[in-house]
Design a protein around this motif. Structure first.
Motif, mmCIF file in Angstrom:
data_model
loop_
_atom_site.group_PDB
_atom_site.id
_atom_site.type_symbol
_atom_site.label_atom_id
_atom_site.label_comp_id
_atom_site.label_asym_id
_atom_site.label_seq_id
_atom_site.Cartn_x
_atom_site.Cartn_y
_atom_site.Cartn_z
ATOM 1 N N SER A 119 -8.672 8.032 7.353
ATOM 2 C CA SER A 119 -7.814 6.891 7.627
ATOM 3 C C SER A 119 -6.344 7.145 7.261
ATOM 4 O O SER A 119 -5.478 6.411 7.682
ATOM 5 C CB SER A 119 -8.316 5.635 6.888
ATOM 6 O OG SER A 119 -7.841 4.498 7.528
ATOM 7 N N ASP A 126 -5.225 -2.586 14.425
ATOM 8 C CA ASP A 126 -4.692 -1.802 13.310
ATOM 9 C C ASP A 126 -4.622 -0.351 13.779
ATOM 10 O O ASP A 126 -5.631 0.237 14.172
ATOM 11 C CB ASP A 126 -5.652 -1.956 12.109
ATOM 12 C CG ASP A 126 -5.214 -1.170 10.881
ATOM 13 O OD1 ASP A 126 -4.715 -0.045 11.046
ATOM 14 O OD2 ASP A 126 -5.397 -1.674 9.768
ATOM 15 N N HIS A 147 3.598 7.352 9.551
ATOM 16 C CA HIS A 147 3.313 8.301 8.466
ATOM 17 C C HIS A 147 1.874 8.798 8.545
ATOM 18 O O HIS A 147 1.423 9.468 7.627
ATOM 19 C CB HIS A 147 3.601 7.659 7.108
ATOM 20 C CG HIS A 147 3.010 6.293 6.936
ATOM 21 N ND1 HIS A 147 3.392 5.226 7.692
ATOM 22 C CD2 HIS A 147 2.065 5.816 6.107
ATOM 23 C CE1 HIS A 147 2.708 4.148 7.331
ATOM 24 N NE2 HIS A 147 1.889 4.492 6.378
ATOM 25 N N LYS A 148 1.180 8.488 9.570
ATOM 26 C CA LYS A 148 -0.137 9.087 9.772
ATOM 27 C C LYS A 148 -0.081 9.840 11.094
ATOM 28 O O LYS A 148 0.111 11.045 11.130
ATOM 29 C CB LYS A 148 -1.218 8.005 9.803
ATOM 30 C CG LYS A 148 -1.306 7.223 8.510
ATOM 31 C CD LYS A 148 -2.389 6.167 8.553
ATOM 32 C CE LYS A 148 -2.442 5.432 7.216
ATOM 33 N NZ LYS A 148 -3.454 4.400 7.180
ATOM 34 N N ASN A 171 1.003 3.656 12.330
ATOM 35 C CA ASN A 171 1.470 4.236 11.069
ATOM 36 C C ASN A 171 2.147 5.546 11.431
ATOM 37 O O ASN A 171 1.471 6.549 11.651
ATOM 38 C CB ASN A 171 0.307 4.507 10.121
ATOM 39 C CG ASN A 171 -0.454 3.245 9.782
ATOM 40 O OD1 ASN A 171 -1.092 2.664 10.657
ATOM 41 N ND2 ASN A 171 -0.391 2.822 8.550
ATOM 42 N N CYS A 186 0.890 -1.147 0.000
ATOM 43 C CA CYS A 186 0.000 0.000 0.000
ATOM 44 C C CYS A 186 0.934 1.204 0.000
ATOM 45 O O CYS A 186 1.308 1.714 -1.036
ATOM 46 C CB CYS A 186 -0.865 -0.096 1.254
ATOM 47 S SG CYS A 186 -2.454 0.676 1.121
ATOM 48 N N THR A 187 1.395 1.601 1.168
ATOM 49 C CA THR A 187 2.445 2.602 1.229
ATOM 50 C C THR A 187 3.748 1.946 0.785
ATOM 51 O O THR A 187 4.126 0.904 1.317
ATOM 52 C CB THR A 187 2.586 3.098 2.680
ATOM 53 O OG1 THR A 187 1.420 3.844 3.001
ATOM 54 C CG2 THR A 187 3.816 3.958 2.844
ATOM 55 N N ALA A 196 -4.144 2.462 12.276
ATOM 56 C CA ALA A 196 -4.361 3.558 11.322
ATOM 57 C C ALA A 196 -5.094 4.727 11.970
ATOM 58 O O ALA A 196 -4.891 5.874 11.592
ATOM 59 C CB ALA A 196 -5.136 3.058 10.110
ATOM 60 N N HIS A 254 -9.743 -2.611 6.602
ATOM 61 C CA HIS A 254 -8.942 -2.224 5.445
ATOM 62 C C HIS A 254 -8.448 -3.502 4.763
ATOM 63 O O HIS A 254 -8.165 -4.495 5.425
ATOM 64 C CB HIS A 254 -7.750 -1.404 5.939
ATOM 65 C CG HIS A 254 -7.014 -0.702 4.852
ATOM 66 N ND1 HIS A 254 -5.909 -1.233 4.243
ATOM 67 C CD2 HIS A 254 -7.233 0.497 4.278
ATOM 68 C CE1 HIS A 254 -5.470 -0.376 3.331
ATOM 69 N NE2 HIS A 254 -6.248 0.671 3.338
ATOM 70 N N SER A 264 5.944 -0.169 6.713
ATOM 71 C CA SER A 264 4.640 0.381 6.329
ATOM 72 C C SER A 264 3.605 -0.197 7.278
ATOM 73 O O SER A 264 3.900 -1.128 8.041
ATOM 74 C CB SER A 264 4.284 -0.031 4.903
ATOM 75 O OG SER A 264 3.973 -1.408 4.870
ATOM 76 N N GLY A 265 2.397 0.343 7.201
ATOM 77 C CA GLY A 265 1.336 -0.188 8.046
ATOM 78 C C GLY A 265 1.077 -1.649 7.726
ATOM 79 O O GLY A 265 0.983 -2.502 8.607
ATOM 80 N N ALA A 266 0.984 -1.946 6.424
ATOM 81 C CA ALA A 266 0.700 -3.322 6.021
ATOM 82 C C ALA A 266 1.798 -4.259 6.504
ATOM 83 O O ALA A 266 1.526 -5.374 6.955
ATOM 84 C CB ALA A 266 0.582 -3.390 4.501
ATOM 85 N N GLU A 283 1.294 -4.918 10.115
ATOM 86 C CA GLU A 283 0.259 -5.938 10.333
ATOM 87 C C GLU A 283 0.865 -7.327 10.198
ATOM 88 O O GLU A 283 0.644 -8.212 11.029
ATOM 89 C CB GLU A 283 -0.853 -5.813 9.281
ATOM 90 C CG GLU A 283 -1.698 -4.572 9.398
ATOM 91 C CD GLU A 283 -2.552 -4.373 8.140
ATOM 92 O OE1 GLU A 283 -2.898 -5.362 7.479
ATOM 93 O OE2 GLU A 283 -2.854 -3.209 7.837
ATOM 94 N N THR A 304 -5.735 -4.402 3.629
ATOM 95 C CA THR A 304 -4.443 -4.974 4.020
ATOM 96 C C THR A 304 -4.612 -5.991 5.150
ATOM 97 O O THR A 304 -3.768 -6.878 5.296
ATOM 98 C CB THR A 304 -3.468 -3.869 4.490
ATOM 99 O OG1 THR A 304 -4.138 -3.052 5.446
ATOM 100 C CG2 THR A 304 -3.000 -3.016 3.333
ATOM 101 N N ASN A 305 -5.664 -5.862 5.968
ATOM 102 C CA ASN A 305 -5.830 -6.782 7.104
ATOM 103 C C ASN A 305 -5.976 -8.232 6.627
ATOM 104 O O ASN A 305 -5.176 -9.095 7.022
ATOM 105 C CB ASN A 305 -7.020 -6.390 7.984
ATOM 106 C CG ASN A 305 -6.789 -5.113 8.795
ATOM 107 O OD1 ASN A 305 -7.570 -4.746 9.658
ATOM 108 N ND2 ASN A 305 -5.709 -4.394 8.516
ATOM 109 N N THR A 309 -9.854 -2.339 14.035
ATOM 110 C CA THR A 309 -9.332 -0.976 13.899
ATOM 111 C C THR A 309 -10.105 -0.144 14.908
ATOM 112 O O THR A 309 -11.319 -0.299 15.033
ATOM 113 C CB THR A 309 -9.567 -0.451 12.467
ATOM 114 O OG1 THR A 309 -8.987 -1.388 11.558
ATOM 115 C CG2 THR A 309 -8.931 0.910 12.257
#
Ligand SMILES: Cc1ncc(COP(=O)(O)O)c(C=O)c1O
Length: 961
Positions: A508, A678, A704-705, A702, A335-336, A680, A602, A568-570, A573, A604-605, A649
């Motif tokens: 998100s 998660d 980056h969030k 994340n 994803c990212t 996010a 999401h 990354s977030g994914a 996970e 990615t989960n 989440t």
């Protein structure tokens, strides 16, 4: 507050948008008297944090920069000859200043809204073209997280191509023993859960059969050797398998490319194309393959299409492969990724051009040859005499050489107790060779050596010398002066809407401020020039940041241990689920492989769950968006014997804090499962509640969030995981992380021990400058801003899923489905019309199709929130005009959006609404107009006519329908 306290807290109002006066007005609109009252009405009391976070108080910006400078000096900037996939590089100043340090490039979002992303899409297309040309393979993506995970993606792609999900016929993957150790490790981590057997050996002696689906070799290999893999590749093909070559872009300017050798796929890192070392990242990996794989390739592929006016337009191609749609059947879980770094590498190639790159490569090869000759003259032996930039010296006396090297501030690669690796790079000069060769010199003779500038590169075998041209496209042969380069970068930047234009309210995705003081230190040499595998005592600055940031994140999540490795977030996970898997296995519960995942999760989960070999069971949602607890209970009971856990989440992806969350986590625990959260939506938790308080066992964050790392147009990112004590022993390990902190040394998820270590500084800076009060206030104001917008839009739009007090969390969903019936207007029309108003669309159709999800973040002030609300309210009126028959259903400002300058200024204007309404629908737009460079992009055309590299120059002018 004293004058000095005021200075220490100065960053808080700079990060948080609304001031006191605005806050009062906003509270009034919402109908509450204070921020506390709003929070009490929003966050359930049963999960509230009852103490102030135990993290330090805020630091002023200048104070922070002094502090982080001092910490940086604890890192030692030795000259690195370590190699192993990471090389020092010269970031061209024009790229450093106008891309790396430029919010116009680093604050962009992933280019889902293609019409306002043409600049970075163009640059990413350059990246793909560069990779295609250098690897000799026709299709490539842009881009992946690092070389090791790119290799793992290739392995998985081959595995899935030759096996069916429920029937594995070929389960073996051959790994040449001379690939980088960190790649081997990541392959192992990825292979085990899905039933792949890695067979590690010498490719020259491999005996393969039909049980093998593929193989990996490195070119040049881990020891720098340039081997000819042609016959090995044929052997693998004869068995029906595929071959991936891990390789090096700079070397490929001189070597026969993998595609010409018959390889099916090539992967590697583009780091040495002008991206700083940064103690491991972020860097962009590349992935190229034969045409047969174009529909199964992982990651994002940029493709050429057309817009509504038949002009050439770029977009992310084949987007239906994304996890959103395919969920557990997704081809990959990217994803990212690393878009910003891919852009930097592409710009490096644009700036140097094919000749410049070849010159750099030749310089490196010539100097390596010189060092090799000098070392041979000193009676050492080399492992091979076929090399590009890396030689391996055999010696019985490592200690003496090492001591001498370190005295001269030189890092060599100490492979084992008899071998030393030396890798040169573009920063190596003839002068640097004196000290380098001196490491192998007796202490009596002065160092002398000869460089024969006219020498052939005699250590590159003739049979593997590149003869084919590369980077012939004009874009790589035009922008070689700084003026041209600066203007090219600016031209592309102007096509993209970034946070320096207007708010990007992506639910998100949390597009908050990426503050300049958080970013500045990244350019400092004491952070940027540290190789990820230097001895620990040379990276004490990094270790300080790692330790303190880990502690803060544990405190914020109410957990006990942290791994900063996932990129990354994914990937977080995936890493988090691996800890759950390992925990169950250690308890003798290997069979626990069922993961419950709410319908709203999401994509990615489920994709991550499948990557760790788990089965996905979907849990329903109620009408109000809450998890259906009855369904959950039933499914947890039904799968009790095999229950691995649940992924939730929180607040949910529907934007509400479910009061039932503790009940949910308790049910899972009762049935022997673990709870994965998660992270996010962590921007709605910090300081108010925490994953540990709601009953989770592990979560990713994340950075980056929530923690201010910029999105970079689709990466970088960081997805560290925090866990409760019982999961701590199962956190990712790393071959190069010899600190004994984790038991598992072979469970790496990334190529570098601390992932993209350099950007950890951003999150560290964010926490230090906001302090314990500021991070909590950020959460409160994220909730305030969202509820203010919700309140302003309510009545004109249907807002989905608020709690029993009518409040949302830090984001909310606007339902656009009714307009399809009333005016034939789709969510996409609203998204594209927002561009005419100068805004990036909110998150589209996630988690509910036909909706937009708005997350303003705490960083936007009232004026910007008002502008955005006014845009949406004005669009509502435009829809009403259609509903009332005042505006045509087919020819209206929404259907034709976005409107480009060419359309608006064309001699002919055939529409039933005015040019003024098309382009300047509200007054504020006239003050700062952002023009989309293309009209609405045609998605189907792009997928049907897949073109993923730079086309001939004529097509830039006009495309044919
Ligand atoms: C709820 C949720 N989970 C996971 C992810 C994946 O994170 P990343 O893009 O960092 O891989 C996202 C990304 O937007 C998300 O919104």
């Amino acid at each position: 507050m004293s004058l000095f306290e005021h200075q220490s807290n100065e960053f808080i109002p700079r990060h948080i948008g609304p001031n006191e006066q605005e806050t009062k007005q906003m509270l009034k609109t919402i109908g509450v008297s204070s921020v506390d009252e709003l929070v009490n009405q929003t966050v359930p009391s049963g999960i509230r944090m009852d103490h102030t976070l135990r993290i330090p108080a805020a630091m002023g910006e200048h104070e922070y920069l002094e502090h982080i400078k001092e910490i940086s000096l604890r890192n030692k900037t030795f000259t690195n000859y370590i190699g192993q996939g990471y090389y020092d590089t010269i970031v061209p100043s024009v790229i450093l200043r106008t891309v790396f340090e430029n919010p116009g490039w680093y604050t962009q979002y992933t280019p889902y809204q293609a019409e306002i992303s043409q600049g970075r899409l163009e640059s990413l297309l350059n990246f793909q073209t560069m990779v295609n040309d250098l690897t000799g393979l026709p299709i490539s993506n842009a881009s992946l997280l690092d070389e090791a995970t790119a290799a793992a993606e290739a392995m998985t792609m081959f595995f899935n191509s030759l096996n069916k999900q429920d029937h594995i016929e070929r389960h073996r993957f051959f790994v040449d023993k001379e690939i980088f150790p960190q790649t081997k490790d990541v392959l192992l981590t990825r292979a085990i859960p899905v039933g792949i057997e890695l067979v590690i050996g010498d490719h020259r002696e491999a005996s393969l059969d039909q049980t093998y689906f593929g193989a990996i070799v490195q070119y040049p290999n881990d020891k720098g050797v340039i081997a000819d893999y042609r016959s090995f590749i044929s052997k693998v093909h004869e068995c029906g398998g595929y071959v991936v070559m891990a390789t090096d872009l700079l070397a490929l300017t001189l070597l026969t490319p993998p595609g010409e050798l018959g390889a099916d796929c090539a992967v590697g890192s583009s780091q040495r194309f002008g991206v700083p070392l940064g103690y491991g990242g972020p860097h962009a990996a590349f992935f190229a393959a034969k045409d047969d794989f174009k529909r199964s390739m992982p990651g994002r592929i940029i493709g050429v299409s057309i817009d509504a006016q038949n002009n050439r337009a770029l977009r992310m191609a084949l987007q239906t492969r994304e996890q959103h749609i395919k969920r557990e059947k997704a081809t990959s879980n990217i994803c990212t990724a690393q878009a910003l770094l891919a852009n930097m590498a592409a710009m490096y190639a644009v700036y140097h051009g094919p000749d410049g790159l070849k010159q750099i490569a030749k310089r490196v090869a010539l100097l390596t040859q010189t060092v090799a000759d000098a070392i041979l003259e000193r009676d050492f032996e080399l492992v091979s005499d076929q090399f590009f930039d890396t030689i391996v010296v055999k010696t019985k006396d490592i200690a003496a050489i090492r001591a001498k090297a370190e005295r001269q501030h030189i890092n060599l690669r100490y492979i084992d107790d008899r071998h030393i690796g030396i890798s040169l790079d573009e920063t190596t000069t003839p002068d640097s060779l004196y000290d380098l060769i001196n490491c192998f010199e007796n202490d009596e003779d002065p160092v002398t050596f000869d460089i024969n500038y006219d020498d052939d590169l005699s250590h590159i075998p003739t049979s593997l010398t590149r003869t084919s041209a590369f980077l012939t496209h004009p874009v790589f042969n035009t922008h070689h002066s700084e003026s041209q380069m600066m203007r090219y970068i600016k031209m592309l930047e102007n096509k993209d809407l970034s946070l320096n234009t207007s708010m990007i309210s992506l639910g998100s995705c949390t597009m908050k401020l990426n503050a300049a003081s958080e970013m500045i230190p990244l350019s400092w040499v004491h952070w940027s020039r540290i190789h990820p595998f230097v001895p620990a005592d040379q990276a004490q600055g990094y270790h300080y940041v790692v330790k303190h940031l880990s502690d803060y994140l544990c405190e914020i999540t109410a957990f006990d241990a942290c791994s900063l490795q996932p990129n990354s977030g994914a990937q977080g996970e995936y890493a988090g689920l691996l800890t759950i898997r390992a925990y169950h296995e250690a308890n003798g519960d290997k069979h626990r492989d069922v993961m419950l995942i709410p319908i709203s999760a999401h994509g990615t989960n489920p994709a991550s769950a499948v990557m760790v070999g788990m089965k996905v069971v979907v849990v329903k949602a109620l009408e109000n968006g809450y998890i259906d607890v009855e369904d959950l209970k039933a499914k947890a009971a039904q799968h009790a014997a095999n229950l691995a856990g649940i992924m939730i989440t929180y607040p949910s992806t529907y934007g509400v804090y479910e009061e039932t969350v503790k009940e949910i986590t308790a049910i899972i625990h009762q049935h022997g499962g673990q709870v994965y959260m998660d992270g996010a939506n962590m921007n709605a938790q910090v300081g108010l509640t925490a994953p540990g308080l709601i009953g989770a066992d592990v979560c990713h964050l994340n950075l980056h969030k929530t923690f201010a790392i910029p999105h970079g147009g689709g990466g970088p990112g960081m997805g560290p995981i925090c866990v409760k004590k019982h999961l701590a022993p199962y956190l990712p390990g790393h071959v190069e992380l010899k600190d004994g902190a984790t038991k598992n040394q072979h469970t790496a998820v990334s190529a570098a021990p601390y992932g993209s270590a350099s950007i950890l500084l951003i999150s560290y800076g964010y926490i230090r400058m906001l302090g314990n009060e500021g991070v909590k206030r950020s959460t409160q104001f994220a909730i305030l801003n969202a509820n203010y917008m919700r309140a302003k839009l309510e009545g004109q739009y249907d807002i989905l899923y608020t709690n029993h007090n009518g409040q949302c969390a830090h984001e909310f969903i606007v339902d656009l489905r009714p307009f399809k019936k009333s005016a034939e207007i789709e969510a996409e029309d609203v998204a594209k019309r927002l561009i005419d108003y100068g805004f990036h669309a909110p998150t589209m159709s996630f988690p509910v199709p036909g909706t937009i999800m708005i997350e303003p973040t705490e960083s936007e002030d009232k004026a910007e929130l008002d502008r955005f609300c006014n845009a949406l309210l004005s669009i509502r009126e435009e829809i009403r005009a259609i509903e009332e028959g005042k505006s045509d259903k087919k020819d209206n400002p929404l259907k034709n959006a976005p409107h480009t300058q060419f359309v608006v200024t064309a001699d002919e204007w055939k529409h039933s609404y005015s040019r003024q309404q098309a382009a300047f629908p509200l007054h504020y737009v006239t003050l700062n107009k952002f023009w989309p460079s293309v009209a609405r992009v045609n998605n189907t055309y792009g997928d049907r006519n897949l073109i993923c590299s730079c086309e001939p120059i004529e097509s830039y002018m006009e495309a044919e329908a």
